[in-house]
Design a protein around this motif. Structure first.
Motif, PDB file in Angstrom:
ATOM      1  N   MET A   1       0.844  -1.159   0.000  1.00 41.82           N
ATOM      2  CA  MET A   1       0.000   0.000   0.000  1.00 41.82           C
ATOM      3  C   MET A   1       0.899   1.234   0.000  1.00 41.82           C
ATOM      4  N   LEU A   2       0.582   2.165  -0.868  1.00 36.64           N
ATOM      5  CA  LEU A   2       1.398   3.365  -1.016  1.00 36.64           C
ATOM      6  C   LEU A   2       0.575   4.594  -0.653  1.00 36.64           C
ATOM      7  N   VAL A   3       1.172   5.509   0.111  1.00 39.66           N
ATOM      8  CA  VAL A   3       0.540   6.775   0.479  1.00 39.66           C
ATOM      9  C   VAL A   3       1.410   7.886  -0.081  1.00 39.66           C
ATOM     10  N   THR A   4       0.789   8.848  -0.750  1.00 37.52           N
ATOM     11  CA  THR A   4       1.505   9.991  -1.285  1.00 37.52           C
ATOM     12  C   THR A   4       0.625  11.222  -1.165  1.00 37.52           C
ATOM     13  N   SER A   5       1.136  12.355  -1.634  1.00 34.44           N
ATOM     14  CA  SER A   5       0.442  13.627  -1.444  1.00 34.44           C
ATOM     15  C   SER A   5       0.105  14.273  -2.776  1.00 34.44           C
ATOM     16  N   SER A   6      -0.487  15.448  -2.673  1.00 32.89           N
ATOM     17  CA  SER A   6      -0.685  16.282  -3.846  1.00 32.89           C
ATOM     18  C   SER A   6       0.696  16.739  -4.329  1.00 32.89           C
ATOM     19  N   ARG A   7       0.764  17.425  -5.447  1.00 36.59           N
ATOM     20  CA  ARG A   7       2.061  17.750  -6.060  1.00 36.59           C
ATOM     21  C   ARG A   7       2.950  18.661  -5.222  1.00 36.59           C
ATOM     22  N   LYS A   8       2.415  19.679  -4.612  1.00 34.98           N
ATOM     23  CA  LYS A   8       3.219  20.594  -3.793  1.00 34.98           C
ATOM     24  C   LYS A   8       2.628  20.627  -2.383  1.00 34.98           C
ATOM     25  N   PRO A   9       2.925  19.607  -1.582  1.00 38.08           N
ATOM     26  CA  PRO A   9       2.273  19.503  -0.277  1.00 38.08           C
ATOM     27  C   PRO A   9       2.862  20.448   0.769  1.00 38.08           C
ATOM     28  N   SER A  10       2.015  20.834   1.691  1.00 37.88           N
ATOM     29  CA  SER A  10       2.477  21.609   2.842  1.00 37.88           C
ATOM     30  C   SER A  10       3.166  20.659   3.822  1.00 37.88           C
ATOM     31  N   ALA A  11       3.813  21.217   4.816  1.00 38.23           N
ATOM     32  CA  ALA A  11       4.490  20.403   5.830  1.00 38.23           C
ATOM     33  C   ALA A  11       3.495  19.512   6.573  1.00 38.23           C
ATOM     34  N   ARG A  12       2.313  20.045   6.873  1.00 40.05           N
ATOM     35  CA  ARG A  12       1.285  19.254   7.569  1.00 40.05           C
ATOM     36  C   ARG A  12       0.822  18.070   6.722  1.00 40.05           C
ATOM     37  N   THR A  13       0.699  18.282   5.411  1.00 40.71           N
ATOM     38  CA  THR A  13       0.276  17.199   4.526  1.00 40.71           C
ATOM     39  C   THR A  13       1.354  16.127   4.443  1.00 40.71           C
ATOM     40  N   ARG A  14       2.610  16.529   4.351  1.00 38.54           N
ATOM     41  CA  ARG A  14       3.706  15.550   4.338  1.00 38.54           C
ATOM     42  C   ARG A  14       3.731  14.748   5.636  1.00 38.54           C
TER      43      ARG A  14
END
Length: 157
Positions: A1-14
């Motif tokens: 299972m892989l988790v990733t973010s939107s293209r330019k994530p904020s620190a909180r999103t990371r």
């Protein structure tokens, strides 16, 4: 299972991506400029979760099948517990409990063992649990709430 973010994530999103991947015993990668096809290659035939943002904060989870088909998405506001800093995540998959459409979607996506609400207190020490309610999803470790999503919307595709 892989988790990733939107293209330019904020620190909180990371931070949420890393936290969620550790909780579900998955992997987390930084997306950068990768498109969906490249993300699916990184997922190595497994499912994919993309954490999206709303006004610079994590606000949406999109759940994709192995073939890249969007299965469902959740909109939420997040909340972090102070217990989280001292919690050690094991490599065991969490249990899942709850009723309704969201719980059923999580069960089919994750294939985690589902338990009944009255059996929660019988979990062994160090267990993790995803408790799905009508208005929130609580991520529990060792009987303490580690972090919680306050649900704003659910959409099945």
């Amino acid at each position: 299972m892989l988790v990733t973010s939107s293209r330019k994530p904020s620190a909180r999103t990371r931070t949420l991506c890393k936290l969620l991947s550790r909780f579900i015993a998955g992997r987390c990668i930084t997306r950068g400029k990768m498109g969906m096809q490249e993300l699916l290659e990184f997922a190595e035939g497994g499912p994919l979760i993309v954490v999206g943002e709303y006004h610079g904060n994590p606000g949406e989870l999109s759940f994709y099948a192995e073939a890249g088909k969007l299965l469902f998405s959740l909109r939420f506001t997040d909340w972090y517990s102070k217990e989280l800093d001292s919690y050690w995540f094991s490599d065991t998959e969490p249990r899942l409990t709850g009723q309704g459409e969201i719980a059923d979607a999580f069960k089919s996506f994750f294939n985690f063992l589902k338990i009944e609400n009255d059996k929660i207190d019988q979990l062994p020490p160090g267990s993790t649990l995803i408790l799905i309610g009508e208005k929130d999803i609580d991520f529990i470790g060792d009987g303490k709430s580690l972090f919680k999503f306050n649900l704003r919307g659910f959409k099945k595709y």
